[in-house]
Design a protein around this motif. Structure first.
Motif, PDB file in Angstrom:
ATOM      1  N   ARG A   1      79.646  84.783 -49.745  1.00 16.59           N
ATOM      2  CA  ARG A   1      78.933  85.748 -48.910  1.00 16.59           C
ATOM      3  C   ARG A   1      77.456  85.751 -49.308  1.00 16.59           C
ATOM      4  NH1 ARG A   1      83.842  88.959 -49.948  1.00 16.59           N
ATOM      5  NH2 ARG A   1      85.214  88.754 -48.112  1.00 16.59           N
ATOM      6  N   LYS A   2      76.821  86.915 -49.246  1.00 17.92           N
ATOM      7  CA  LYS A   2      75.357  86.973 -49.393  1.00 17.92           C
ATOM      8  C   LYS A   2      74.849  87.145 -50.819  1.00 17.92           C
ATOM      9  CE  LYS A   2      74.531  86.835 -44.924  1.00 17.92           C
ATOM     10  NZ  LYS A   2      73.832  85.696 -44.309  1.00 17.92           N
ATOM     11  N   SER A   3      75.722  87.395 -51.792  1.00 21.98           N
ATOM     12  CA  SER A   3      75.242  87.711 -53.143  1.00 21.98           C
ATOM     13  C   SER A   3      75.003  86.470 -54.013  1.00 21.98           C
ATOM     14  CB  SER A   3      76.256  88.626 -53.866  1.00 21.98           C
ATOM     15  OG  SER A   3      77.435  87.918 -54.186  1.00 21.98           O
ATOM     16  N   SER A   4      75.227  85.291 -53.467  1.00 26.48           N
ATOM     17  CA  SER A   4      74.986  84.074 -54.266  1.00 26.48           C
ATOM     18  C   SER A   4      74.024  83.160 -53.541  1.00 26.48           C
ATOM     19  CB  SER A   4      76.310  83.339 -54.530  1.00 26.48           C
ATOM     20  OG  SER A   4      76.949  82.956 -53.337  1.00 26.48           O
ATOM     21  N   GLY A   5      73.161  82.514 -54.338  1.00 19.34           N
ATOM     22  CA  GLY A   5      72.171  81.596 -53.784  1.00 19.34           C
ATOM     23  C   GLY A   5      71.592  80.763 -54.915  1.00 19.34           C
TER      24      GLY A   5
ATOM     25  N   PRO B   1      74.030  93.262 -51.307  1.00 19.47           N
ATOM     26  CA  PRO B   1      74.578  92.373 -50.285  1.00 19.47           C
ATOM     27  C   PRO B   1      76.084  92.177 -50.451  1.00 19.47           C
ATOM     28  CG  PRO B   1      73.503  91.085 -51.977  1.00 19.47           C
ATOM     29  CD  PRO B   1      73.229  92.523 -52.309  1.00 19.47           C
ATOM     30  N   ALA B   2      76.747  91.741 -49.377  1.00 25.26           N
ATOM     31  CA  ALA B   2      78.191  91.484 -49.440  1.00 25.26           C
ATOM     32  C   ALA B   2      78.465  90.474 -50.547  1.00 25.26           C
ATOM     33  CB  ALA B   2      78.689  90.956 -48.097  1.00 25.26           C
ATOM     34  N   LEU B   3      79.547  90.696 -51.263  1.00 25.59           N
ATOM     35  CA  LEU B   3      79.808  89.987 -52.517  1.00 25.59           C
ATOM     36  C   LEU B   3      80.517  88.639 -52.326  1.00 25.59           C
ATOM     37  CD1 LEU B   3      79.660  90.349 -55.652  1.00 25.59           C
ATOM     38  CD2 LEU B   3      81.953  91.343 -55.508  1.00 25.59           C
ATOM     39  N   THR B   4      79.929  87.597 -52.901  1.00 25.64           N
ATOM     40  CA  THR B   4      80.645  86.335 -53.076  1.00 25.64           C
ATOM     41  C   THR B   4      81.689  86.563 -54.167  1.00 25.64           C
ATOM     42  OG1 THR B   4      78.789  84.934 -52.415  1.00 25.64           O
ATOM     43  CG2 THR B   4      80.462  83.937 -53.846  1.00 25.64           C
TER      44      THR B   4
END
Length: 350
Positions: free
Chosen positions: A341-345, A301-304
């Motif tokens: 972006r999408k790489s962190s949650g 996924p796009a990187l935070t």
């Protein structure tokens, strides 16, 4: 016959002669600005030029003809010196330098080096003297080596250092404030709820490695967390070192749920290793990088990541070197900022 002056009298007169430092002090400007006026540089504001010329006239200052001769023999070349293992950093920095030089008549000359090589300083001197450089931009980690700055001072070559902290006077520095960026990454990971967090550093000879880790630990501490020694890994600012460190971390029974890699190249390696191990990002592990080069949006996924305006910093560095920088610019404009972006949650549920 008129008697000749004694050595003492000559010495007395030399002491009374105004120097370029006197002119700078009386005009309230830097020595570099006085030098530009003396050498008819176009990159001085008209009011500043008039003030300096008035002081010169009042003091009867006459520049050393030998020193001026050296100045005029210099070329319209600016050198950039780097020993950075991250090619994207080097390219982006060069783009910024070229932005700042556009329309100036100056050209860029690139000098890659290895500052751990015994011939490092000798090679640097040779580069400057062969090209008769107008000035040099030093990038990390060369910029952090006081020997390089001292050499340039000794041979009379103008320079600007790009570094994560201030290492010189303001005329010679562009500070990137990497600790601020590391702190943003730590806060973000802690606020997501992670408690088992890892850090992959760059090489220890880079000051940025230490500043980014220091800021990261400060960001975690704000939420009552700490970076455990077992989760602190040393990388090399390369894709391959990111893979190696992540494989080690993510193969453990008690693996971290979040990894902060100190640049995007290593973060890309972490994503690669996670995928090889059958882990999902960010469902199983959060990944955060540092730099926000184009690579960050081309990953899946796009990187935070922490955005540091490297291209803008390059432009500011060369403009400062040429005396074209606008002192009214707000230094906060070049502070690192987090881009989510999408790489962190949040961490996976137990």
């Amino acid at each position: 016959m008129k008697p000749s002056k004694t050595q003492a009298q000559l010495s007395d007169e030399a002491r009374k002669r105004p120097t370029i430092n006197d002119i700078a002090r009386l005009a309230g400007v830097s020595k570099k600005t006085v030098s530009r006026v003396i050498n008819a540089s176009p990159y001085v504001r008209e009011d500043t030029r008039e003030r300096i010329e008035a002081v010169i006239a009042e003091m009867g200052y006459a520049p050393d003809p030998q020193a001026r001769g050296l100045a005029f023999r210099r070329s319209f070349l600016i050198g950039v010196v780097h020993d950075n293992p991250n090619p994207q950093y080097v390219v982006t920095m060069q783009q910024g330098l070229l932005d700042g030089m556009r329309g100036s008549g100056f050209e860029l000359v690139v000098h890659p080096c290895d500052r751990q090589n015994p011939s490092f300083l000798e090679d640097l001197r040779g580069f400057v003297e062969r090209q008769k450089l107008f000035g040099v931009v030093l990038t990390p980690s060369v910029s952090e080596d006081e020997r390089a700055a001292q050499l340039l001072r000794e041979i009379g070559c103008e320079y600007v250092r790009v570094a994560s902290v201030s290492l010189d006077d303001a005329n010679h520095m562009i500070e990137t404030r990497d600790r601020v960026g590391g702190r943003e990454a730590g806060r973000h990971i802690a606020e997501l709820g992670h408690t088992q967090v890892a850090f992959i550093s760059g090489p220890p000879m880079f000051r940025s490695s230490h500043e980014r880790r220091g800021g990261f630990e400060e960001g975690l501490a704000e939420k009552g967390l700490a970076l455990e020694a077992q989760f602190a890994m040393e990388g090399a600012y390369t894709f391959e070192s990111g893979i190696a460190a992540a494989r080690d971390l993510l193969s453990r029974p008690n693996r971290p749920t979040a990894i902060f890699a100190a640049n995007d190249e290593m973060a890309a390696g972490v994503l690669h290793a996670a995928r090889d191990l059958g882990l999902r990002v960010p469902e199983d592990v959060t990944v955060v990088g540092y730099d926000d080069f184009d690579l960050a949006t081309r990953l899946w996924p796009a990187l935070t990541t922490v955005r540091t305006p490297t291209r803008e910093i390059g432009r500011l560095a060369v403009e400062r070197l040429m005396g074209r920088d606008d002192e009214r610019r707000n230094p906060k404009d070049r502070l690192p900022t987090l881009v989510v972006r999408k790489s962190s949650g949040p961490p996976p549920k137990a």
